[in-house]
Design a protein around this motif. Structure first.
Motif, mmCIF file in Angstrom:
data_model
loop_
_atom_site.group_PDB
_atom_site.id
_atom_site.type_symbol
_atom_site.label_atom_id
_atom_site.label_comp_id
_atom_site.label_asym_id
_atom_site.label_seq_id
_atom_site.Cartn_x
_atom_site.Cartn_y
_atom_site.Cartn_z
ATOM 1 N N TYR A 1 92.835 -10.546 14.395
ATOM 2 C CA TYR A 1 91.436 -10.912 14.567
ATOM 3 C C TYR A 1 90.760 -9.909 15.487
ATOM 4 C CZ TYR A 1 92.645 -15.428 12.526
ATOM 5 O OH TYR A 1 93.079 -16.416 11.696
ATOM 6 N N ARG A 2 89.468 -9.720 15.319
ATOM 7 C CA ARG A 2 88.712 -8.766 16.130
ATOM 8 C C ARG A 2 87.741 -9.450 17.086
ATOM 9 N NH1 ARG A 2 90.809 -4.673 16.949
ATOM 10 N NH2 ARG A 2 88.887 -3.557 17.249
ATOM 11 N N ARG A 3 87.573 -10.765 16.942
ATOM 12 C CA ARG A 3 86.574 -11.475 17.735
ATOM 13 C C ARG A 3 87.088 -12.876 18.052
ATOM 14 N NH1 ARG A 3 83.122 -11.620 13.932
ATOM 15 N NH2 ARG A 3 82.491 -9.483 14.237
ATOM 16 N N GLU B 1 84.671 -9.789 21.995
ATOM 17 C CA GLU B 1 85.188 -8.808 21.051
ATOM 18 C C GLU B 1 86.549 -8.350 21.552
ATOM 19 O OE1 GLU B 1 83.676 -7.692 18.196
ATOM 20 O OE2 GLU B 1 81.976 -9.029 18.531
ATOM 21 N N ARG C 1 100.214 -9.216 10.993
ATOM 22 C CA ARG C 1 99.070 -9.111 10.088
ATOM 23 C C ARG C 1 99.300 -9.934 8.822
ATOM 24 N NH1 ARG C 1 98.635 -3.019 11.415
ATOM 25 N NH2 ARG C 1 97.157 -3.091 13.121
ATOM 26 N N ASP D 1 87.268 -14.055 8.577
ATOM 27 C CA ASP D 1 88.307 -13.035 8.465
ATOM 28 C C ASP D 1 88.515 -12.234 9.744
ATOM 29 O OD1 ASP D 1 88.947 -13.766 5.915
ATOM 30 O OD2 ASP D 1 87.697 -12.231 4.959
ATOM 31 N N GLU D 2 87.492 -12.118 10.582
ATOM 32 C CA GLU D 2 87.613 -11.343 11.810
ATOM 33 C C GLU D 2 87.580 -12.192 13.066
ATOM 34 O OE1 GLU D 2 84.775 -8.235 11.981
ATOM 35 O OE2 GLU D 2 85.695 -7.108 10.349
ATOM 36 N N THR D 3 87.327 -13.484 12.939
ATOM 37 C CA THR D 3 87.069 -14.316 14.107
ATOM 38 C C THR D 3 88.004 -15.521 14.175
ATOM 39 O OG1 THR D 3 84.730 -13.745 13.860
ATOM 40 C CG2 THR D 3 85.258 -15.535 15.381
#
Length: 150
Positions: free
Chosen positions: A57-59, A101, A117, A21-23
């Motif tokens: 995404y954050r990563r 990151e 998003r 979910d973040e990568t």
């Protein structure tokens, strides 16, 4: 998927895919041997990073092979954190993993708009229904002493 074409010839490319979910994982960045040393890989990486950030995404995670010193040096120069001992034997290590990151301190990267998003959410939902992904590596952002820093 991003391709760079000159005329009818594809000279460089790269892609990314959902990892969690973040990568996002960057895959298959390449440049034709006749078009190297022109900054195409940096251009591709910048465009992929921008799109990854725009999708929320954050990563970013990526790997390269032990016999690709140009790729290794590029990722280090672009601010990626190696998830391996940089003084180790790369042949023995095998895949060389990197992580970055996405934070406001990284210039040119910002999460934009509700539409992006929503697109990212749809992409993740479809992929979860369609594919099985390998687990995200447990070891992340390690310093040389082996202590987790993030």
């Amino acid at each position: 998927l991003l391709l760079v074409r000159r005329g009818f010839e594809t000279v460089a490319g790269g892609a990314f895919m959902y990892l969690d979910d973040e990568t996002a994982e960057i895959k298959r960045v390449w440049t034709s041997s006749n078009h190297r040393r022109q900054g195409l890989s940096r251009t591709i990486m910048a465009a992929l990073e921008e799109e990854i950030a725009a999708r929320g995404y954050r990563r970013i995670y990526l790997t390269t092979g032990p016999r690709q010193p140009e790729a290794r040096n590029l990722y280090l120069a672009l601010g990626y954190t190696p998830l391996f001992d940089v003084d180790g034997d790369f042949e023995a290590i095998g895949k060389l993993a990197f992580e970055k990151e996405i934070v406001p301190q990284n210039p040119g990267v910002e999460v934009r708009g509700l539409r992006n998003r929503v697109l990212a959410w749809r992409q993740r939902r479809i992929i979860k229904k369609s594919f099985r992904w390998r687990e995200y590596p447990e070891v992340r952002l390690r310093d040389l002493a082996g202590k987790t820093t993030a």
